[in-house]
Design an enzyme around this catalytic site. Structure first.
Site, PDB file in Angstrom:
ATOM      1  N   ARG A  35     -25.715 -60.499  53.851  1.00 42.32           N
ATOM      2  CA  ARG A  35     -25.396 -59.873  52.568  1.00 42.32           C
ATOM      3  C   ARG A  35     -25.848 -58.417  52.534  1.00 42.32           C
ATOM      4  NH1 ARG A  35     -26.341 -64.819  48.339  1.00 42.32           N
ATOM      5  NH2 ARG A  35     -24.210 -65.609  48.547  1.00 42.32           N
ATOM      6  N   LYS A 206     -16.823 -83.443  44.151  1.00 43.76           N
ATOM      7  CA  LYS A 206     -16.401 -83.967  42.853  1.00 43.76           C
ATOM      8  C   LYS A 206     -15.117 -83.355  42.295  1.00 43.76           C
ATOM      9  CE  LYS A 206     -20.692 -83.729  40.812  1.00 43.76           C
ATOM     10  NZ  LYS A 206     -21.324 -83.459  39.656  1.00 43.76           N
ATOM     11  N   GLY A 355     -18.777 -71.679  48.415  1.00 41.81           N
ATOM     12  CA  GLY A 355     -19.988 -71.516  49.221  1.00 41.81           C
ATOM     13  C   GLY A 355     -20.078 -72.475  50.391  1.00 41.81           C
ATOM     14  N   GLY A 378     -19.442 -68.926  43.871  1.00 39.73           N
ATOM     15  CA  GLY A 378     -19.028 -69.165  42.480  1.00 39.73           C
ATOM     16  C   GLY A 378     -17.944 -68.207  42.025  1.00 39.73           C
TER      17      GLY A 378
HETATM   18  P1  ADP Z   1     -17.680 -75.498  47.840  1.00 39.31           P
HETATM   19  O1  ADP Z   1     -19.118 -75.035  47.759  1.00 39.31           O
HETATM   20  O2  ADP Z   1     -16.973 -74.966  49.039  1.00 39.31           O
HETATM   21  O3  ADP Z   1     -16.934 -75.249  46.569  1.00 39.31           O
HETATM   22  P2  ADP Z   1     -18.364 -78.203  47.125  1.00 39.31           P
HETATM   23  O4  ADP Z   1     -19.705 -77.754  46.682  1.00 39.31           O
HETATM   24  O5  ADP Z   1     -17.391 -78.623  46.108  1.00 39.31           O
HETATM   25  O6  ADP Z   1     -17.689 -77.095  48.077  1.00 39.31           O
HETATM   26  O7  ADP Z   1     -18.505 -79.463  48.099  1.00 39.31           O
HETATM   27  C1  ADP Z   1     -19.300 -79.467  49.225  1.00 39.31           C
HETATM   28  C2  ADP Z   1     -20.052 -80.752  49.394  1.00 39.31           C
HETATM   29  O8  ADP Z   1     -19.200 -81.893  49.288  1.00 39.31           O
HETATM   30  C3  ADP Z   1     -20.683 -80.818  50.767  1.00 39.31           C
HETATM   31  O9  ADP Z   1     -22.088 -80.757  50.623  1.00 39.31           O
HETATM   32  C4  ADP Z   1     -20.202 -82.147  51.322  1.00 39.31           C
HETATM   33  O10 ADP Z   1     -21.226 -82.857  51.996  1.00 39.31           O
HETATM   34  C5  ADP Z   1     -19.759 -82.900  50.101  1.00 39.31           C
HETATM   35  N1  ADP Z   1     -18.756 -83.937  50.426  1.00 39.31           N
HETATM   36  C6  ADP Z   1     -17.579 -83.778  51.030  1.00 39.31           C
HETATM   37  N2  ADP Z   1     -16.973 -84.962  51.220  1.00 39.31           N
HETATM   38  C7  ADP Z   1     -17.793 -85.910  50.733  1.00 39.31           C
HETATM   39  C8  ADP Z   1     -17.725 -87.342  50.631  1.00 39.31           C
HETATM   40  N3  ADP Z   1     -16.671 -88.026  51.097  1.00 39.31           N
HETATM   41  N4  ADP Z   1     -18.769 -87.978  50.064  1.00 39.31           N
HETATM   42  C9  ADP Z   1     -19.826 -87.283  49.601  1.00 39.31           C
HETATM   43  N5  ADP Z   1     -19.954 -85.943  49.658  1.00 39.31           N
HETATM   44  C10 ADP Z   1     -18.944 -85.267  50.209  1.00 39.31           C
END
Ligand code: ADP
Ligand code: MG
Length: 398
Positions: A35, A206, A355, A378
């Site tokens: 960064r 989620k 992220g 974010g």
């Molecule tokens: P980003 O930060 O790119 O927006 P998210 O925070 O929404 O992504 O999601 C990332 C997390 O989702 C990771 O820590 C990953 O381990 C978790 N994840 C992905 N698939 C599954 C799953 N099938 N069950 C539980 N956790 C999951």
């Protein structure tokens, strides 16, 4: 179009630059200086163009007085000095006479960094959130310290804080820095003006975290691939058994409505890699229906093939959210498969926002295979949701 550094005169001016130096620090050591490096184009440009440079950033969160000793920008100042190969004057205040005098005494091309802007969130052990709630007087005060405001902190562009919106509202000249400029150009190309076919990939844990992204991209993309933990809420909506997988009961109806509305745009996995608990050990595999005692932790090999066949013809790809628990050696294959498919695209515009998705692609060795990996978790997520970013919105237009 927002004003950029090339649109303002910085020669001899005191230029206030909001940077994102929110780097990971362990035991006083900076473990990742990316960064800081990302701000160099802006800082070097200002040095070369004879500005008097005042840098500031937040670092982490300040919830009580005791946090302050661990969250000083002092080590970052040292690191910046090392990277720049030039003296950086550190002022351990966020306001006061020492800061004001030091800024007045700056000569052209000199660089000053002042203390963590979030120190303003706690005063005498009281939580006041002057920075984080955009206290008007604080924004005015900081604005009074310079002639020009440059926002080069993309990571906080989705926040309305005193150190971005507050200053920009109270200064006559403002623009975005080179980092923010590049982020906006790339995100706009990937999300607002995509070349078709446009394939979006949405994953992560989620559905509830990604409602805004799905809503916005349903309008723009030709196909939406859905993977990760959130896919199981969709499976449940289709009447499949999902065993012990993640599921948001209160989002099943929403998932149904997306499937109806999408008219075949949404592509779901067709198999899963599973385990009997949330653990990194040898996976089992299941089709659309999972056994009662299994938990889906990644997409399976048939889904990887399916997703690769859909990605094959894409001219634009926007990706947010890993396909599985990529942090586990045994459940990273889906995310690797998608990275691989994207890496093999010829001449497509490929973008990652989010992220964990960005961390996954970098950690898995695909850093150079994407057109753009956004530095703002974010902020890029909110951009993908089609939201206005207040820290950018407030900057003057050309
Ligand atoms: P980003 O930060 O790119 O927006 P998210 O925070 O929404 O992504 O999601 C990332 C997390 O989702 C990771 O820590 C990953 O381990 C978790 N994840 C992905 N698939 C599954 C799953 N099938 N069950 C539980 N956790 C999951
Ligand atoms: Mg995340």
């Amino acid at each position: 179009m927002k004003k950029t550094l090339n649109d303002v005169n910085v020669n001899g001016k005191t230029v206030l630059v909001r940077v994102d130096f929110n780097v990971p620090i362990k035991d006083g050591i900076i473990t990742d200086d990316n960064r800081i490096r990302a701000a160099l184009p802006t800082i070097n440009y200002l040095i070369e163009n004879n500005a008097k440079i005042v840098l500031f950033s937040h670092l982490s969160r300040i919830k009580e007085e005791a946090d302050k000793s661990k969250k000083s920008l002092q080590p970052i100042s040292k690191k910046l000095e090392e990277i720049l190969g030039k003296k950086v004057l550190f002022v351990n205040q966020t306001r006061g006479t020492e800061l004001e005098t030091s800024i007045k005494n700056l000569k052209e091309g000199e660089v000053l960094l002042f203390e963590n802007t979030r120190f303003e969130d706690v005063k005498n052990n009281e939580v006041v959130k002057f920075e984080s709630k955009n206290n008007e007087e604080l924004g005015k005060y900081w604005a009074s310290l310079g002639d020009v405001f440059v926002n080069d902190a993309f990571g906080t562009a989705h926040r309305k804080h005193a150190s971005n919106v507050g200053i920009a509202s109270n200064i006559s000249e403002s623009c975005v820095g080179f980092l923010v400029q590049k982020e906006l150009e790339m995100l706009s190309k990937g999300i607002d003006k995509p070349e078709h076919p446009f394939v979006a990939i949405i994953g992560g844990a989620k559905v509830s975290d990604k409602i805004g992204v799905i809503d916005n991209l349903l309008k723009k993309a030709d196909k939406i691939i859905i993977g990760g933990g959130m896919a199981f809420t969709f499976f449940k909506a289709q009447g499949h058994s999902i065993g012990k997988s993640l599921c948001e009961e209160d989002k099943i109806d929403l998932a149904k409505s997306y499937l109806d509305k999408a008219e075949g745009k949404i592509v779901l996995p067709v198999d899963s890699a599973t385990n009997n608990e949330f653990k990194d050990s040898k996976p089992s595999f299941a089709g659309l229906d999972l056994p009662e005692d299994q938990m889906g932790l990644d997409i399976g090999p048939k889904s990887i093939d399916l997703f690769q066949s859909i990605l094959k013809d894409a001219k634009t790809v926007a990706w947010n959210g890993p396909m599985g628990v990529f942090e586990f050696e045994n459940f990273k294959n889906g995310t690797v498969g998608v990275c691989e498919a994207i890496a093999n695209l010829d001449g497509a515009f490929t973008l990652i926002g989010g992220g964990d998705s960005a961390a996954a692609a970098i950690q898995l060795g695909y850093k150079d295979k994407f057109t753009h990996i956004s530095t703002g978790g974010g902020a890029s997520l909110e951009y993908m949701e089609g939201k206005v970013l207040p820290g950018v919105d407030i900057i003057k237009n050309k």
